[in-house]
Design an enzyme around this catalytic site. Structure first.
Site, PDB file in Angstrom:
ATOM      1  N   SER A 172       0.846  -1.190   0.000  1.00  0.00           N
ATOM      2  CA  SER A 172       0.000   0.000   0.000  1.00  0.00           C
ATOM      3  C   SER A 172       0.888   1.249   0.000  1.00  0.00           C
ATOM      4  O   SER A 172       1.696   1.427  -0.893  1.00  0.00           O
ATOM      5  CB  SER A 172      -0.962  -0.044   1.192  1.00  0.00           C
ATOM      6  OG  SER A 172      -1.930   0.976   1.095  1.00  0.00           O
TER       7      SER A 172
ATOM      8  N   HIS B 234      -8.316  -4.178  -1.733  1.00  0.00           N
ATOM      9  CA  HIS B 234      -7.055  -3.565  -1.313  1.00  0.00           C
ATOM     10  C   HIS B 234      -6.559  -4.248  -0.034  1.00  0.00           C
ATOM     11  O   HIS B 234      -7.306  -4.478   0.903  1.00  0.00           O
ATOM     12  CB  HIS B 234      -7.276  -2.065  -1.068  1.00  0.00           C
ATOM     13  CG  HIS B 234      -6.010  -1.303  -0.866  1.00  0.00           C
ATOM     14  ND1 HIS B 234      -5.224  -0.893  -1.918  1.00  0.00           N
ATOM     15  CD2 HIS B 234      -5.382  -0.870   0.263  1.00  0.00           C
ATOM     16  CE1 HIS B 234      -4.178  -0.231  -1.453  1.00  0.00           C
ATOM     17  NE2 HIS B 234      -4.255  -0.205  -0.129  1.00  0.00           N
TER      18      HIS B 234
ATOM     19  N   ASP C  26     -10.110  -2.617  -6.234  1.00  0.00           N
ATOM     20  CA  ASP C  26      -9.306  -1.557  -5.625  1.00  0.00           C
ATOM     21  C   ASP C  26      -9.319  -0.354  -6.553  1.00  0.00           C
ATOM     22  O   ASP C  26      -8.938  -0.459  -7.725  1.00  0.00           O
ATOM     23  CB  ASP C  26      -7.873  -2.057  -5.395  1.00  0.00           C
ATOM     24  CG  ASP C  26      -6.990  -1.021  -4.711  1.00  0.00           C
ATOM     25  OD1 ASP C  26      -7.522   0.028  -4.285  1.00  0.00           O
ATOM     26  OD2 ASP C  26      -5.778  -1.265  -4.613  1.00  0.00           O
TER      27      ASP C  26
END
Length: 477
Positions: free
Chosen positions: A306, A439, A409
């Site tokens: 991320s 995600h 996502d």
């Protein structure tokens, strides 16, 4: 589509995240504190364990006295296997019973288990079973989980009772075990949360260390808003420089250990004691023994999760700019797992999936406002948008880059576009897209044990081994 349980957990997760982000905005620190924080009270922390109880030993190191920057080292047990001759292929060989029976110091039960070894594979034989010399020491290793009983090879307190360090410590930095590639891992959390020693990150790093057969350094960088941009990026680069320093100190230790006294040839340095000659002002060893014995910085991989993927990409760019100044550290590849990219011109997925699972676009913009300084806030900031021009060195110089994206996502399209830019200049930059995934599907605490998370880690290992294996790898994308 994601399961009902994932959808329900996503609603709960987004409610908590929004509440925490709003609290961070309302309670921002009045004064700048460079020391910073690397974890939040709400994080569930996994304690370090320097024993190979589940195949990976861990320990924490605070590497910067002026900030809270720290790392957690994940050392797989395969590092304890003896180095292999370059001429031999890595094929698992079944040991002879006659060789196994030569260990006269073993108990009857140990001998019984060794005689049955072909039916019960050793946990340490990633690339073949231990040699005879290793088996002869198995009782000693079994008692100390890889430690030598030599007091010089352990970090002991003054007395031998309470306070003794009982974890793994290499007895000889030049002969013990194998040299493994080093992977720098940057956790996610939207800049304001997450931790390198959280339970979820601990499980993920252990999995990657075993599958990729690497030493993982999980970086505990400073969080926002206590420390805004570029603190987290500087911390990532600082760890890469620290790794190079450790490699040079280890080489100095070996050089000092191999030197002999010129006065009559009587005095000789012990190699096991050599690292004691390079100390800081408090007399503590400056050489990290696990890395000195088992780390190979010439095969360094960056992995970011991320927002950690943004840090990994930044560190890769700085490594390209530094060139040989980083020697012996060489970044051979990077893995960007659902990177935290954004831009002022929305992509198709940013429009269609703006209210997607776990991290929706509105909350991510809040996270960026907490991370970037107010005077620099822009969705086209170099830290946020990889597609803006003049962002750094030419992309053709970037290392091979694997990008992992999830179907549900909203950040996926920009990550794919960045990968396409790399491929246009002949950089190996494949994209792994996982259907019905969200995600952080491979790193979030609730989803870590799903088959999809396990498959993602295995896919990463297959690709990474192309660039860290000394003999190449037969699989490719």
């Amino acid at each position: 589509m994601p399961s009902v349980a994932v959808k329900l957990y996503s609603v709960f997760f987004k409610f908590l995240l929004k509440h925490r982000l709003q609290n961070r905005i309302q309670t921002q620190p009045d004064e700048f504190n460079p020391f910073g924080v690397t974890s939040r009270p709400e994080e569930t922390i996994a304690s370090p364990n320097p024993l190979f109880d589940d195949g990976v030993a861990t320990k924490d190191i605070h590497i910067d006295p002026f900030t809270s920057l720290s790392i957690r080292i994940f050392l797989p047990e395969s590092a304890l296997n003896p180095p292999e001759p370059a001429s031999k292929s890595r094929v698992t060989a079944t040991p002879k019973r006659s060789d196994l029976n030569q260990g006269s110091n073993r108990t009857d039960s140990a001998r019984q288990s060794l005689n049955n070894l072909p039916a019960t594979p050793s946990r340490r034989n990633s690339y073949g079973n231990p040699t005879l010399s290793n088996l002869a020491k198995s009782e000693q290793r079994r008692n100390s989980y890889g430690c030598s009983n030599d007091i010089e090879s352990m970090n002991l307190m003054a007395n031998a009772g309470v306070g003794v360090y009982r974890g793994y410590s290499p007895a000889n930095l030049t002969k013990n075990g194998r040299k493994l590639p080093v992977m720098l891992q940057f956790h996610g959390g939207g800049w304001v949360s997450g931790s390198n020693d959280s339970v979820a990150n601990d499980i993920f790093c252990r999995r990657i260390a075993k599958l990729c057969d690497v030493v993982v350094l999980a970086v505990g960088y400073r969080l926002a808003p206590e420390n805004r941009y570029p603190a987290a990026f500087e911390d990532g680069l600082k760890v890469l420089n620290w790794l190079g320093k450790q490699a040079n100190l280890a080489e100095c230790s070996k050089s000092m250990g191999s030197g002999r006294s010129t006065l009559g040839g009587v005095t000789e340095f012990k190699k096991a004691d050599s690292h004691r000659h390079i100390v800081d002002t408090f007399g503590a060893s400056m050489v990290e023994p696990w890395l000195a014995a088992h780390g190979d910085p010439t095969r360094c991989v960056l992995l970011g999760v991320s927002c950690g993927a943004n840090i990994a990409d930044y560190v890769a760019r700085k490594a390209v700019e530094a060139g040989k100044l980083l020697d012996p550290v060489k970044v051979v590849a990077q893995v960007l797992m659902y990177p935290f990219f954004i831009g002022s011109v929305p992509t198709h997925s940013e429009i269609r999936l703006a209210n997607s699972y776990f991290y929706d676009k509105a909350m991510c913009i809040l996270a960026w406002k907490l991370f970037l300084p107010e005077e620099e806030f822009s969705l086209d900031h170099p830290a946020a948008n990889p597609l803006i021009p003049d962002r750094g060195p030419p992309v053709k110089l970037m290392p091979p880059t694997l990008t992992v994206v999830a179907e549900h996502d909203w950040m996926r399209d920009r990550a794919i576009a960045y990968s396409e830019e790399l491929r246009k200049v002949n950089v190996d930059a494949p994209v792994l897209e996982y259907k019905d995934a969200v995600h952080e599907f491979a790193t979030l605490d609730m989803l870590l044990k799903t088959p999809q998370a396990q498959a993602c880690a295995e896919d990463i290992a297959i690709w990474v081994k192309k660039y860290i294996s000394l003999r190449g790898h037969e699989f490719s994308y």
